[in-house]
Write an enzyme that holds these catalytic residues in place. Structure first.
Site, PDB file in Angstrom:
ATOM      1  N   ASP A  81      60.537  36.496  15.965  1.00  0.00           N
ATOM      2  CA  ASP A  81      59.648  36.494  14.795  1.00  0.00           C
ATOM      3  C   ASP A  81      60.288  35.645  13.684  1.00  0.00           C
ATOM      4  OD1 ASP A  81      57.515  37.361  13.190  1.00  0.00           O
ATOM      5  OD2 ASP A  81      58.609  39.132  12.494  1.00  0.00           O
ATOM      6  N   GLU A 133      53.740  28.542  11.916  1.00  0.00           N
ATOM      7  CA  GLU A 133      53.007  29.023  10.734  1.00  0.00           C
ATOM      8  C   GLU A 133      52.605  27.844   9.863  1.00  0.00           C
ATOM      9  OE1 GLU A 133      54.686  32.432   8.689  1.00  0.00           O
ATOM     10  OE2 GLU A 133      54.152  31.620   6.726  1.00  0.00           O
ATOM     11  N   HIS A 207      50.036  37.884  10.193  1.00  0.00           N
ATOM     12  CA  HIS A 207      51.283  38.524   9.743  1.00  0.00           C
ATOM     13  C   HIS A 207      50.953  39.501   8.607  1.00  0.00           C
ATOM     14  CE1 HIS A 207      54.602  36.029  11.608  1.00  0.00           C
ATOM     15  NE2 HIS A 207      53.497  35.466  12.069  1.00  0.00           N
ATOM     16  N   SER A 209      50.478  42.669   8.540  1.00  0.00           N
ATOM     17  CA  SER A 209      49.296  43.491   8.829  1.00  0.00           C
ATOM     18  C   SER A 209      49.465  44.985   8.536  1.00  0.00           C
ATOM     19  CB  SER A 209      48.877  43.287  10.276  1.00  0.00           C
ATOM     20  OG  SER A 209      48.785  41.901  10.553  1.00  0.00           O
ATOM     21  N   SER A 210      50.697  45.432   8.271  1.00  0.00           N
ATOM     22  CA  SER A 210      50.871  46.835   7.854  1.00  0.00           C
ATOM     23  C   SER A 210      50.170  47.022   6.521  1.00  0.00           C
ATOM     24  CB  SER A 210      52.354  47.153   7.654  1.00  0.00           C
ATOM     25  OG  SER A 210      53.046  47.115   8.862  1.00  0.00           O
TER      26      SER A 210
HETATM   27  O1  G3H Z   1      59.039  39.160   8.990  1.00  0.00           O
HETATM   28  C1  G3H Z   1      59.192  40.169   8.580  1.00  0.00           C
HETATM   29  C2  G3H Z   1      59.816  41.393   8.998  1.00  0.00           C
HETATM   30  O2  G3H Z   1      58.951  42.436   8.679  1.00  0.00           O
HETATM   31  C3  G3H Z   1      61.068  41.596   8.219  1.00  0.00           C
HETATM   32  O3  G3H Z   1      62.133  41.463   8.592  1.00  0.00           O
HETATM   33  O4  G3H Z   1      63.950  42.584   9.669  1.00  0.00           O
HETATM   34  O5  G3H Z   1      64.327  40.499   8.353  1.00  0.00           O
HETATM   35  O6  G3H Z   1      63.814  42.680   7.180  1.00  0.00           O
HETATM   36  P1  G3H Z   1      63.669  41.839   8.409  1.00  0.00           P
HETATM   37  P1  13P Z   2      54.351  43.943   7.694  1.00  0.00           P
HETATM   38  O1  13P Z   2      55.515  43.942   6.752  1.00  0.00           O
HETATM   39  O2  13P Z   2      53.059  44.003   6.958  1.00  0.00           O
HETATM   40  O3  13P Z   2      54.490  44.987   8.737  1.00  0.00           O
HETATM   41  O4  13P Z   2      54.361  42.524   8.452  1.00  0.00           O
HETATM   42  C1  13P Z   2      55.224  42.271   9.521  1.00  0.00           C
HETATM   43  C2  13P Z   2      55.245  40.839   9.941  1.00  0.00           C
HETATM   44  O5  13P Z   2      54.377  40.046   9.641  1.00  0.00           O
HETATM   45  C3  13P Z   2      56.388  40.412  10.779  1.00  0.00           C
HETATM   46  O6  13P Z   2      56.348  39.061  11.064  1.00  0.00           O
HETATM   47 ZN    ZN Z   3      55.672  37.822   9.491  1.00  0.00          ZN
HETATM   48 NA    NA Z   4      51.860  44.195   4.870  1.00  0.00          NA
END
Ligand code: G3H
Ligand code: 13P
Ligand code: ZN
Ligand code: NA
Length: 283
Positions: A81, A133, A207, A209-210
């Site tokens: 991701d 993206e 992205h 989506s939460s």
């Molecule tokens: O892309 C976004 C993820 O929700 C966040 O990631 O694990 O680097 O905090 P992180």
């Molecule tokens: P949220 O923070 O809304 O769950 O998004 C996650 C995301 O887009 C990870 O790439």
């Molecule tokens: Zn994301």
């Molecule tokens: Na969100």
């Protein structure tokens, strides 16, 4: 079974549903995702962020996700991701990821195309699918003016050129969602999703989506979203369950007892998303 991201998402694109891509940092999250996928008979994408790889290490993440995929009856893809670093993307390819995202969206268009194409050519050479993206999907910001907000959205003309010149398999678009929790209710640009889908005719990724209400998610899927990223809602389910357990059982010190209810809570949230996205019984 382990499959490429493209195998999962091309089916979703052809049949008009979406597959959840859930972020993992530890074994309990991998368990929660795979159990939810088995229960709902859903194809699923297990993904690791920069932060996730830094926390657990690429080899641990890959090993856990590969065991989950090998032992499952549903199609599973292992995805990077928001990849930004060339070396890290190479490490993911070496460790058996079946999908990678190159996020060069903060560069101007030509540079985004150049960086994305370089990764796409390499990943495709070893049979790995690629997400990129276009537009800017940020974190939640307060008081951003409407025209300022729309300036960050994906432009359909640019999207056509971007996909043609890079050869990516699926595209993450900026249509009003944001990473993390929302302060108010997110406003999605549904017309833009529809237009981009018509122009590109390929799998699209949402992205942030939460926290997006069920109605908006369902509408976005209907209009062409096929991969839905969820991290924050899983973290919140974990937090709530651990907090409650410790409050009720302040003297229990066995980690399995402390995170066991959290694993179950994460699984329930994930299964609910799978049903909402329309991936149930698609495996
Ligand atoms: O892309 C976004 C993820 O929700 C966040 O990631 O694990 O680097 O905090 P992180
Ligand atoms: P949220 O923070 O809304 O769950 O998004 C996650 C995301 O887009 C990870 O790439
Ligand atoms: Zn994301
Ligand atoms: Na969100």
């Amino acid at each position: 079974m382990l499959v490429t991201g493209k195998e999962i998402l091309n089916d979703a694109h052809e049949k008009g549903y979406a597959v959840g891509a859930f972020n993992v940092n530890n074994m309990e999250q991998v368990h929660a995702i795979i159990e939810a996928a088995e229960e709902t008979k859903s194809p699923v994408i297990i993904q690791a962020s920069q932060g996730g790889l830094k926390y657990a290490g690429v080899e641990y993440i890959a090993a856990m996700a590969k065991v989950a995929a090998k032992n499952s009856s549903v199609p599973v893809a292992i995805h990077l991701d928001h990849g930004t670093d060339f070396k890290q993307i190479m490490m993911c390819l070496r460790n058996g990821f079946t999908s990678v995202m190159i996020d060069a969206s903060h560069y101007e268009l030509d540079e985004n195309i150049r960086k994305t194409k370089q990764i796409a050519d390499m990943a495709h050479a070893v049979g790995v699918s690629v997400e990129a993206e276009l537009g800017k999907i940020g974190g939640v910001e307060d008081d951003i003016a409407v025209d300022e907000r729309e300036a960050t959205f994906t432009d359909p003309d640019e999207a056509e050129r971007f996909v043609r010149e890079t050869g990516v398999d699926y595209l993450a678009i900026a249509v009003g969602t944001a990473h993390g929790p929302y302060k108010g209710e997110p406003k999605l640009d549904f017309d833009r999703i529809k237009l981009i889908k018509e122009r590109l005719n390929m799998p699209l990724v949402l992205h942030g989506s939460s926290g997006v209400p069920e109605e908006s998610i369902k509408k976005a899927v209907k209009l062409g979203i096929n991969k839905i990223n969820i991290d924050t809602d899983i973290r919140m389910a974990f937090h709530k369950a651990v907090k409650e357990f410790i409050k009720e059982n302040p003297d229990v010190y066995d980690p399995r007892k402390i995170v066991g209810p959290a694993k179950k809570a994460m699984k329930e949230v994930i299964a609910e998303k799978m049903r909402m996205f329309g991936s149930e019984s698609r495996a």
